[in-house]
Design a protein around this motif. Structure first.
Motif, short mmCIF file in Angstrom:
data_model
loop_
_atom_site.label_atom_id
_atom_site.label_comp_id
_atom_site.label_asym_id
_atom_site.label_seq_id
_atom_site.Cartn_x
_atom_site.Cartn_y
_atom_site.Cartn_z
N THR A 1 40.85 23.43 39.19
CA THR A 1 39.48 23.76 38.93
C THR A 1 39.19 25.22 38.66
O THR A 1 40.19 25.92 39.24
CB THR A 1 38.47 23.27 39.96
N GLU A 2 38.62 25.67 37.73
CA GLU A 2 38.61 27.05 37.41
C GLU A 2 37.08 27.60 37.53
O GLU A 2 36.05 26.89 37.14
CB GLU A 2 39.06 27.41 35.89
N ILE A 3 36.91 28.61 38.59
CA ILE A 3 35.58 29.15 38.74
C ILE A 3 35.52 30.46 38.11
O ILE A 3 36.35 31.41 38.55
CB ILE A 3 35.44 29.20 40.18
N LYS A 4 34.66 30.56 37.11
CA LYS A 4 34.85 32.08 36.29
C LYS A 4 34.15 33.16 37.05
O LYS A 4 33.58 33.02 38.06
CB LYS A 4 34.20 31.82 35.08
N ALA A 5 34.26 34.40 36.60
CA ALA A 5 33.79 35.63 37.20
C ALA A 5 32.34 35.67 37.66
O ALA A 5 31.65 34.92 36.66
CB ALA A 5 34.06 36.64 36.22
N GLN B 1 50.80 31.56 45.93
CA GLN B 1 49.30 31.72 45.30
C GLN B 1 49.21 33.23 45.14
O GLN B 1 49.87 34.09 46.07
CB GLN B 1 48.29 31.38 46.45
N TYR B 2 48.28 33.73 44.33
CA TYR B 2 48.30 35.13 44.25
C TYR B 2 46.99 35.59 44.75
O TYR B 2 45.80 35.05 44.25
CB TYR B 2 48.53 35.42 42.73
N PHE B 3 46.74 36.81 45.14
CA PHE B 3 45.61 37.38 45.42
C PHE B 3 45.23 38.82 44.85
O PHE B 3 46.63 39.65 44.91
CB PHE B 3 45.38 37.49 46.86
N SER B 4 44.29 38.99 43.99
CA SER B 4 44.33 40.34 43.42
C SER B 4 43.72 41.37 44.51
O SER B 4 43.49 41.12 45.60
CB SER B 4 43.23 40.20 42.13
N ASN B 5 43.70 42.58 43.95
CA ASN B 5 43.26 43.88 44.68
C ASN B 5 41.87 43.56 45.18
O ASN B 5 41.38 44.23 46.23
CB ASN B 5 43.30 44.97 43.82
N ASP B 6 40.68 42.96 44.28
CA ASP B 6 39.59 42.60 44.74
C ASP B 6 39.14 41.56 45.55
O ASP B 6 38.26 41.17 46.14
CB ASP B 6 38.56 42.77 43.47
N SER B 7 40.33 40.71 46.06
CA SER B 7 39.88 39.43 46.41
C SER B 7 39.65 39.75 47.92
O SER B 7 40.03 40.48 48.63
CB SER B 7 41.17 38.88 46.66
N LYS C 1 36.97 36.97 39.25
CA LYS C 1 36.47 38.23 39.67
C LYS C 1 34.92 38.31 40.06
O LYS C 1 34.25 37.74 39.56
CB LYS C 1 36.60 39.64 38.76
N ASP C 2 34.79 38.83 41.26
CA ASP C 2 33.41 38.74 41.72
C ASP C 2 32.87 37.21 42.11
O ASP C 2 31.58 37.37 42.36
CB ASP C 2 32.52 39.59 41.03
N ALA C 3 33.45 36.46 41.85
CA ALA C 3 33.03 34.91 42.34
C ALA C 3 33.03 34.82 43.65
O ALA C 3 33.82 35.33 44.37
CB ALA C 3 33.85 33.98 41.64
N TYR D 1 40.93 35.92 42.54
CA TYR D 1 40.28 37.62 42.09
C TYR D 1 39.00 37.66 42.68
O TYR D 1 38.57 38.73 42.71
CB TYR D 1 40.05 37.52 40.42
N GLY D 2 38.34 36.76 43.50
CA GLY D 2 37.04 36.75 44.02
C GLY D 2 37.05 36.44 45.34
O GLY D 2 37.93 36.90 46.11
N GLN D 3 35.98 36.07 45.87
CA GLN D 3 35.83 36.00 47.59
C GLN D 3 35.86 34.45 47.81
O GLN D 3 35.17 33.76 47.28
CB GLN D 3 34.63 36.88 47.90
N VAL D 4 36.54 34.28 48.89
CA VAL D 4 36.55 32.72 49.64
C VAL D 4 36.28 32.83 50.76
O VAL D 4 37.05 33.39 51.66
CB VAL D 4 37.92 32.17 49.35
#
Lengths: 373, 423
Positions: free
Chosen positions: B332-336, B283-289, B319-321, B303-306
């Motif tokens: 499932t895809e949760i968009k920005a 799994q990948y985590f971005s810089n903003d995650s 991002k920013d989700a 790319y967001g927050q969990v």
């Protein structure tokens, strides 16, 4: 089913892999979090409908053997075909190890003789790429080639002197072939992937053996290049050889780029590997993960940045892992700082340790006793 | 002659209607659990870990997902020359063709299958519980008691006992009486729906009771055996066992997995739970995650927050989700910029940019308040939710929805929005 496959996975890496090389054959090196290097060539062959594949092993094949314990992960366990592992054996005629690649094929010539497929694809187990071998085969037939060599520009590769270089004419026929030259005359390198007619291969390998020659590149490709039609098939896609610490590190780090992940993970067909049945990765309070890959079975309590974490790793509280690769099943105690390192698998790092690679990537082999609650 | 000491029959044909839209396209045993598993993985893994290599899986309701998941049983090492896993759907006969009309009727219709293996014992399981259990230990208990039927039971709080089949036992564990969902329970030992029968006893009972409509184990077969003097024993199980029959209990059981050392530990070396892996990559985590107290499956990209969530395989969180206290299943895809709070999103859902889900005051669901409650938002598989809408609590959404389905870009708490989709 026009071709059978041969995977050369027997080589030691010599000094280039440093401590990593002493533990396993390069083809068994873990790559990209969830895979081993040999998965790429095996998946490519399976996805190209090559159903019969021989893997030649010799150097430290323990991990590799474990990984190849079943052929079903790559869909090879078939009535027609299968996955064959050939290790050197003592026979009535021969009591040598594989003296080089051509000798390895010679010692197992029965595998080629007893097949009926007209072509053979030969590839090594230490490269990370995705390729449809059928396209190379089409090209080979089209060019009426005797041998086709897959080539690539070396512009974006590190350590360019690790490769054989080729020079092609306008028709892509190879005119010059040099093995690891000190000063390269060409920026086109051989990827170590060859297509050749099965009968022609048997003939050439037998001729080599008669003359006590053992190396496929030196004694077949280079020696025969003027009398045989050897063509280059140039690729532009991602391709990396991982057989040096530098290349190994950067190939893993390449998977942090979206285009590389997209190419390997999202685009059909997939790369397969042995399934480990580990639970999903878990992130406890205090976990921070930035620009990193994490494989399953891992538990993260600390901070991970710009790193690749393989399977079943435990990262303790208040740890910081930066720009590093942590291989499978590593236990990292609390308050540990790791930067610019490759941590060897099954290691146990005591709490409050610091490991930092200064000018180059540091390889961390820590075998402490592990206490599991 | 083929001879297996014990074979298992796994009842996986039920709809599980209280899981609402989660089971609109698949049987309950096929529903995802814990990030990468499906509910049926637990009994199947228990079987192979207990040394049972012959399992018949009885399917009826929406079997496609179950069939593709089980295949020839490779993930559970149940691809065997003799035995292994066999999917057993209802079939047409010369006369009296019927669906499986009850749990025991389904078994009755597969007497021939069981006969093939010439078993000494038959283990009856259901495919809708989360637990780890060594059936071999239960078999030892069965043999030690010279029982003909052994029923696994579990002590439950007295006030909840009226929801279960209750066993009343003597001090040796022999069952003297039983009551189905009693008003005033006299014991707190609830049947877990796991039975070991002597094959002879079971076969005899099934044939004798064959004409009974909706032939059921709890209602007919067990009473029949008891009446005929077969020794019945209760095997008390005290480990973790969860019925995930309702959306709330399903959500709760998932959430328990993210405790530091959960009561139900998936990270144990022995007793692995096996599943057909849909994805392999890390799994990948971005810089903003940001990720905290969560379980995340293979190949997901964050790319967001969990927070406090169970994320399946191949999920993308933009991002920013922000995803909080939610279960997000495979693909499932949760968009920005989207925000999810106490959401159960089934597989391959698409949630548009800046959409907010699970906010506002609670209101009872307008169509099925008994199913959709506890403040949860349930989203069926392959649902599409457009961007920039706000969705309340106790809602259910299914199908390809568009902006005009949300007046003023709002779906109030308690609303049901189910579109037939493209069928």
């Amino acid at each position: 089913m026009r071709a059978i496959g041969i995977v050369l996975a027997g080589g030691a890496s010599g000094h280039r892999m440093k401590e990593l090389g002493s533990r396993r054959a390069v083809a068994a090196m873990p790559v990209a979090g969830s895979y081993r290097s040999i998965d790429f060539v095996l998946s490519n062959m399976s996805n190209s409908h090559i159903q019969k594949v021989g893997v030649f092993t010799q150097y430290n094949a323990g991990s590799l053997g474990e990984h190849l314990s079943s052929s079903k992960w790559w869909d090879f366990g078939r009535k027609q075909g299968g996955l064959y592992v050939f290790t050197p054996t003592v026979t009535a005629e021969n009591n040598f190890w594989y003296r080089a690649t051509a000798d390895a094929i010679y010692q197992n010539l029965a595998f080629l003789r007893n097949s009926h497929e007209p072509y053979v694809v030969i590839a090594s187990g230490d490269c990370v790429y995705k390729m449809d071998f059928n396209k190379v085969l089409e090209y080979h037939i089209d060019k009426k080639a005797d041998i086709t060599v897959v080539c690539r520009d070396s512009d974006d590769l590190l350590e360019k002197d690790r490769y054989g270089t080729v020079k092609m004419n306008e028709d892509h026929r190879i005119e010059e072939f040099e093995e690891k030259p000190v000063v390269a005359k060409s920026s086109t390198i051989s990827c170590g992937i060859y297509v050749v007619r099965r009968r022609a291969l048997i003939e050439m390998i037998e001729k080599c053996a008669e003359e006590d020659r053992y190396d496929f590149v030196r004694d077949v490709l280079i020696r025969f290049k003027d009398i045989k039609r050897i063509y280059g098939y140039k690729i532009k896609d991602y391709w990396r050889n991982i057989a040096s610490v530098e290349d190994y590190f950067h190939t893993n780090m390449d998977f942090l780029k979206p285009e590389v992940r997209n190419f390997f993970f999202k685009q059909y067909p997939d790369i397969y590997s042995k399934v480990d049945d580990l639970p999903p990765a878990k992130y406890n309070v205090g976990a921070t993960v930035k620009n990193s890959l994490v494989a399953s079975g891992t538990i993260v309590n600390g901070t991970v940045e710009d790193s690749v974490i393989f399977r079943e790793t435990y990262i303790g509280n208040n740890c910081t892992i930066k720009n590093s690769i942590i291989l499978n099943d590593v236990y990292i105690g609390d308050n540990t700082y790791i930067e610019n390192c490759i941590v060897e698998s099954h290691g146990t790092i005591r709490a409050n340790s610091t490991f930092k690679g200064e000018d180059e990537i540091k390889i961390v082999v820590e075998k402490n006793e592990r206490f599991i609650i | 002659m083929i001879k297996k000491e014990m074979i298992a029959m796994l009842l996986a044909g039920g709809q599980g209607s209280r899981l609402g839209v989660l089971t609109s396209k698949m049987a309950k045993p096929a529903v995802s659990f814990g990030g990468k598993y499906r509910i049926i993985d637990f009994p199947l893994s228990n079987c192979i870990n207990s040394g049972i290599d012959t399992v018949g899986v009885l399917t009826q309701y929406q079997p496609l997902r179950l069939n593709t998941h089980i295949g020839i049983g490779i993930p559970w090492d149940l691809d065997r020359n003799i035995g292994g896993v066999t999917v057993l759907p209802p079939y047409e006969k010369m006369a009296n063709s019927e669906w499986y009309t009850g749990t025991a009727n389904a078994i009755y219709q597969n007497i021939d299958y069981m006969e093939t293996f010439n078993p000494e014992y038959v283990l009856i399981l259901s495919g809708d519980h989360i637990y780890k259990m060594d059936y071999e230990v239960m078999l030892d208990y069965h043999k030690a008691n010279n029982a003909e039927v052994t029923i696994a039971v579990m002590p439950v709080p007295m006030e909840e006992a009226k929801r279960f089949g209750i066993m009343i036992t003597d001090d040796k564990g022999q069952i003297t009486e039983f009551e189905e969902k009693p008003e005033h329970p006299r014991s707190n030992l609830a049947s877990m729906g796991i039975y070991i029968f002597n094959w002879k006893t079971l076969k005899e009972a099934l044939i004798a009771m064959a004409e009974q409509p909706a032939l059921d184990f709890g209602k007919h077969i067990i009473p029949y055996c008891h009446k005929n003097g077969a020794p019945l024993y209760a095997y008390e199980f005290t480990g973790y066992w969860k019925d995930v029959g309702t959306l709330e209990s399903y959500w709760q059981a998932n959430m328990e997995l993210i405790d530091i050392v959960p009561e139900f530990n998936l990270y144990e070396e022995y007793w692995k739970i096996y599943t057909k892996a849909d994805a392999l990559p890390p799994q990948y985590f971005s810089n903003d995650s940001v990720v905290e107290r969560s379980i995340i499956g293979e190949g997901s990209e964050i790319y967001g927050q969990v927070y406090n969530s169970i994320i399946g395989c191949g999920v993308t969180i933009g991002k920013d989700a922000v995803v909080r206290d939610s279960i997000i299943m495979n693909g499932t895809e949760i968009k920005a910029g989207a925000s999810l709070n106490k959401v159960i999103a089934a597989e391959n859902v698409e949630i548009g940019e800046n959409t907010t889900i699970g906010v506002g005051d609670e209101a009872p669901n307008e169509t099925d308040p008994k199913i959709y409650n506890a403040g949860l938002v349930t989203i069926g598989e392959k649902t599409v939710i457009p961007g920039n809408v706000t969705i309340g609590k106790n809602t259910v959404i299914s199908g390809i929805t568009e902006a005009q389905d949300y007046p003023n870009s709002i779906l109030d708490s308690g609303r049901t929005l189910v579109k037939a989709g493209d069928e």
